[in-house]
Scaffold this active site. Structure first.
Site, PDB file in Angstrom:
ATOM      1  N   SER A  17      -4.440 -13.273  -8.088  1.00  0.00           N
ATOM      2  CA  SER A  17      -4.384 -11.837  -8.140  1.00  0.00           C
ATOM      3  C   SER A  17      -3.853 -11.300  -6.830  1.00  0.00           C
ATOM      4  O   SER A  17      -3.750 -12.006  -5.826  1.00  0.00           O
ATOM      5  CB  SER A  17      -5.786 -11.274  -8.403  1.00  0.00           C
ATOM      6  OG  SER A  17      -5.774  -9.867  -8.362  1.00  0.00           O
ATOM      7  N   HIS A  36      -1.571   1.852  -0.472  1.00  0.00           N
ATOM      8  CA  HIS A  36      -0.683   2.555   0.442  1.00  0.00           C
ATOM      9  C   HIS A  36      -1.093   4.028   0.452  1.00  0.00           C
ATOM     10  O   HIS A  36      -1.393   4.593  -0.607  1.00  0.00           O
ATOM     11  CB  HIS A  36       0.782   2.440   0.008  1.00  0.00           C
ATOM     12  CG  HIS A  36       1.254   1.033  -0.165  1.00  0.00           C
ATOM     13  ND1 HIS A  36       1.561   0.201   0.895  1.00  0.00           N
ATOM     14  CD2 HIS A  36       1.460   0.302  -1.282  1.00  0.00           C
ATOM     15  CE1 HIS A  36       1.945  -0.978   0.432  1.00  0.00           C
ATOM     16  NE2 HIS A  36       1.883  -0.950  -0.885  1.00  0.00           N
ATOM     17  N   CYS A  54      -5.082 -12.151 -13.111  1.00  0.00           N
ATOM     18  CA  CYS A  54      -4.958 -13.090 -14.217  1.00  0.00           C
ATOM     19  C   CYS A  54      -6.348 -13.670 -14.445  1.00  0.00           C
ATOM     20  O   CYS A  54      -7.011 -14.087 -13.499  1.00  0.00           O
ATOM     21  CB  CYS A  54      -3.981 -14.217 -13.909  1.00  0.00           C
ATOM     22  SG  CYS A  54      -2.285 -13.689 -13.688  1.00  0.00           S
TER      23      CYS A  54
END
Length: 268
Positions: free
Chosen positions: A118, A123, A146
């Site tokens: 993963s 941001h 996943c």
């Protein structure tokens, strides 16, 4: 799809579906002078520094059961910050069946499931209008996994981690995995709306719009704060310091800004 939890883990190999949660939030403030704008940006940079954002993402990793492999963090000049985290399979403390249900995820208390690989990123974008007296802080968070658990289980914690006026939430499941007989599975859990992963007390505070493409496993929810109190949008003073015409003008500017962000269009 109506598979039992036991059937879901009877796969050919590992679960390589990619599930991505994109959480986008806005905080809006009226800053009348240059000094107020600079003070607001300084406050945001301190409140949401790369160090604090890293702590938030580490809690997200705990919630989705991930082991942190690498962290890259940066505070930018003149403003803003970014954190990128690579994670891998984490230890399994327990395997609750409710992780497959549409329900709000936990606040960080324990690891709830495992995944294979993963990444998690954030941001931030503080900015201000050059002449309209509006300052805005935006944060974009992406959680991609996943494995068995959906990153939507981290949504409840993310909402509680940010003071937000507007939220835009996207969830998409990509690729496919196979059951033990080789049959393709393009999604491994039921989902009708992202809203089902948001607690009722939060939903009561927001007006919400859904745009979902079920056949493509794409889900989208927009949220706008429902109750407007001008004192929450003034930086360094309260509305009792304003004249009646100032109250009206500032309220109109702020609500127009919020409507434009929520609907994604400029309003004349």
């Amino acid at each position: 799809m109506n598979l039992t939890p036991e059937q879901r883990i009877e796969l050919h190999g590992f679960n390589n579906l990619t599930k991505t949660l994109s959480f986008n939030m806005y905080d809006i403030c009226f800053t009348k002078t240059k000094e107020e704008r600079e003070a607001y940006i300084e406050y945001i940079d301190e409140e949401y520094s790369a160090e604090r954002l890293t702590k938030i993402l580490k809690s997200v990793a705990d919630i989705i059961g991930a082991h942190v492999l690498n962290i890259s963090q940066q505070d930018y000049v003149p403003q803003g910050a970014s954190v990128t985290m690579l994670v891998s399979e984490g230890p399994v403390v327990e395997v609750p069946t409710e992780s497959f249900n549409e329900s709000p995820g936990p606040l960080p208390e324990s690891v709830v499931m495992q995944l294979d690989k993963s990444h998690i990123t954030v941001h931030t974008y503080p900015e201000f209008h050059p002449s309209e007296g509006i300052s805005t802080f935006r944060a974009d968070i992406d959680v991609s996994t996943c494995g068995e658990i959906s990153p939507l289980k981290a949504l409840n914690f993310l909402i509680h981690s940010f003071d937000t006026d507007i939220m835009t939430i996207d969830y998409r499941v990509r690729g496919f995995t196979r059951d033990k007989n080789g049959h393709k599975l393009f999604i491994d859990h039921n989902i009708s709306s992202i809203q089902n992963y948001i607690p009722d007390e939060i939903k009561n505070e927001f007006d919400m719009i859904d745009v979902n493409i079920y056949q493509s496993n794409i889900f989208h929810t927009k949220c706008r704060i429902r109750y407007f109190d001008l004192n929450n949008y003034l930086f360094g003073y309260t509305k009792d310091k304003l004249k009646p015409h100032e109250l009206e003008e500032i309220t109109e500017r702020l609500t127009t800004e919020m409507d434009e962000i929520f609907y994604g269009t400029n309003i004349k």
